[in-house]
Design an enzyme around this catalytic site. Structure first.
Site, PDB file in Angstrom:
ATOM      1  NE  ARG A   8     118.551  56.425  -7.117  1.00 53.24           N
ATOM      2  CZ  ARG A   8     117.382  56.155  -6.565  1.00 53.24           C
ATOM      3  NH1 ARG A   8     116.188  56.452  -7.012  1.00 53.24           N
ATOM      4  NH2 ARG A   8     117.069  55.630  -5.212  1.00 53.24           N
ATOM      5  CG  HIS A  12     110.014  58.204  -3.354  1.00 53.88           C
ATOM      6  ND1 HIS A  12     111.071  59.314  -3.867  1.00 53.88           N
ATOM      7  CD2 HIS A  12     110.717  57.118  -3.215  1.00 53.88           C
ATOM      8  CE1 HIS A  12     112.337  58.652  -3.591  1.00 53.88           C
ATOM      9  NE2 HIS A  12     112.163  57.707  -3.127  1.00 53.88           N
ATOM     10  CD  GLU A  30     107.733  54.801   1.130  1.00 49.97           C
ATOM     11  OE1 GLU A  30     109.012  54.424   1.955  1.00 49.97           O
ATOM     12  OE2 GLU A  30     108.132  54.761  -0.034  1.00 49.97           O
ATOM     13  CG  ASN A  66     110.120  47.506  -0.013  1.00 53.44           C
ATOM     14  OD1 ASN A  66     110.580  47.080  -1.126  1.00 53.44           O
ATOM     15  ND2 ASN A  66     110.502  48.685   0.640  1.00 53.44           N
ATOM     16  NE  ARG A  88     108.862  50.760  -2.544  1.00 54.13           N
ATOM     17  CZ  ARG A  88     110.047  51.189  -2.843  1.00 54.13           C
ATOM     18  NH1 ARG A  88     111.065  50.385  -2.110  1.00 54.13           N
ATOM     19  NH2 ARG A  88     110.362  52.204  -3.423  1.00 54.13           N
TER      20      ARG A  88
END
Ligand code: AMP
Length: 405
Positions: free
Chosen positions: A244, A183, A388, A7, A94
């Site tokens: 965010r 996600h 993940e 990742n 990813r």
């Protein structure tokens, strides 16, 4: 099959080495993190399973050097877990943005690379780094097949009325402006695990998954397919997050830009990196700090925490209406897995429809799969730690196995 899962961020490489025996049977051989790539002093933290790891500080000028460090750590005579580089049979990456090009994982080839490149505009902080990671692996392991798994792929089943913005249609055609979500790998994984744990038939179920971490999103999943999700064109839309802002009235953007004389890049930076918990509190983007500050009486931190619950409740409530019911609600990711108070607050707002949780089970639930609703609750509520990397490893194994047939 020995699979390296990568990742890549703009200045980091997270990795896991897994020995996949089947979808559910596997050994984690090692994991680690290379940080501060491109800065004067970088770091590699390597954690092999079953023995001591190491942390080393050294300059790491680029991702190729970073990948070489990862490979060296994996074959190190003391800290390594492999005899040679050639033991790695496949690499899975990813990728944050695959737009509407990809509804599943894919084997890396020229066409796939050019599509990831096209999507750089939609994820300027992430996709260029992923490409660096793929090229760095090609450099170090030129003959090993590489697979890419997209955060957007699971959301490709959304209907046009859910993914279209009510902007002039031409922008969709010219610039592919629509909602893609993010996600997806996590939402897919925790919905499948949650359905299994709750004894539900995934193909005939209504599930809402709440991935609440530094980045957060909520997804509605009907019969195993995503029907709506809170992130949009980029991972900025939706609820309040660490840095965010989530959803805001779009007119605010040109207004602030004009008042403050900001460029688009500066405004993008403010909304993505300087807003959310950090922007409101002025102190930190970390949920633990918000809890500590709120306990100490900090008013802004209290607002942050209330807004976090409020945003989740609005999304969950909306998705219940959208799906005309819900069988299971799942919490996951850093905050979702570790903050029982937040889970309780969200569930209390759903008491009107018969959601009941066992406070003792909820309070004790951390980092392990558990159903914490009571047996007589109308809806099951679960904590499922996300994984993940496992999804990426499974997809990589599946795609690479077909090559070998
Ligand atoms: P993630 O992006 O999934 O790694 O989640 C990061 C967020 O999870 C941060 O805001 C952390 O404060 C929060 N978090 C991680 N561990 C804990 C914990 N043990 N207790 C409370 N919050 C946590």
């Amino acid at each position: 099959m020995i699979i390296l899962v990568i990742n890549c961020g703009s200045s980091s490489i997270k990795y896991q080495l897994l020995d996949m025996k089947s979808d559910d049977v596997y050994d984690l051989l090692a994991k680690g993190l290379v940080e501060k790539i491109g800065l004067p002093e970088g770091t590699i933290r390597h954690r092999p399973s079953g023995k001591e790891g190491f942390v080393r500080d050294l300059p790491i000028p680029d991702h190729v050097v970073g990948m070489k460090l990862v490979m060296d750590a994996l074959v190190d005579p003391v800290y390594g877990v492999l005899k040679s580089f050639s033991d790695v049979e496949a690499v899975g990456h990813r990728i944050v943005q695959g737009a509407d090009f990809f509804s599943g994982s894919a084997l890396v080839d020229e066409d796939v690379l050019s599509k990831i490149e096209f999507c750089c505009d939609f994820a300027p902080l992430h996709n260029p780094a992923h490409l660096l990671g793929i090229h760095a692996v090609t450099d170090v392991l030129p003959d090993v097949p590489q697979v890419v798994t997209f955060d957007t792929a699971f959301h490709q089943t959304m209907e046009p009325y859910a993914y279209m913005y009510a902007l002039p249609w031409e922008y969709y055609e010219k610039y592919r402006i629509r909602r893609y979500g993010a996600h997806g790998t996590s939402h897919q994984y925790v919905s499948q695990r949650g359905a299994r744990l709750a004894g539900l038939d995934l193909g005939h179920s209504k599930i809402i998954t709440c991935h609440i971490g530094n980045g957060s999103s909520v997804t509605a999943i009907k019969d195993g397919k995503c029907v709506d999700t809170s992130m949009g064109f980029t991972p900025l839309e939706g609820m309040i997050m660490g840095t965010r802002c989530g959803i805001i009235d779009a007119n605010i953007i040109p207004y602030i830009m004009k008042k403050e004389g900001l460029t688009p890049a500066q405004m993008t930076e403010i909304m993505n990196k300087k807003s959310g918990f950090l922007g409101l509190s002025g102190v930190s983007s970390d949920a633990r700090d918000m809890n500590d500050l709120a306990l100490a009486g900090n008013k802004k931190a209290k607002i942050v925490l209330k807004k976090l619950t409020y945003d989740i409740v609005k999304l969950v409530g909306g998705y219940i209406a959208e799906m005309n019911g819900v069988d299971l609600i799942v919490f996951t990711a850093g905050i979702g897995e570790n903050n029982p108070r937040l889970r309780r607050r969200v569930c209390e707002q759903l008491a009107y429809m018969g959601v009941k949780i066992d406070n003792e089970v909820n309070d004790a639930a951390r980092g392990e799969e558990v159903i914490f609703s009571t047996p007589d609750s109308t809806v099951k509520v679960a904590l499922i730690p996300t994984d993940e990397e496992l999804v990426i490893a499974r997809d990589t194994m599946r795609i690479v196995s077909t090559l070998e047939e």
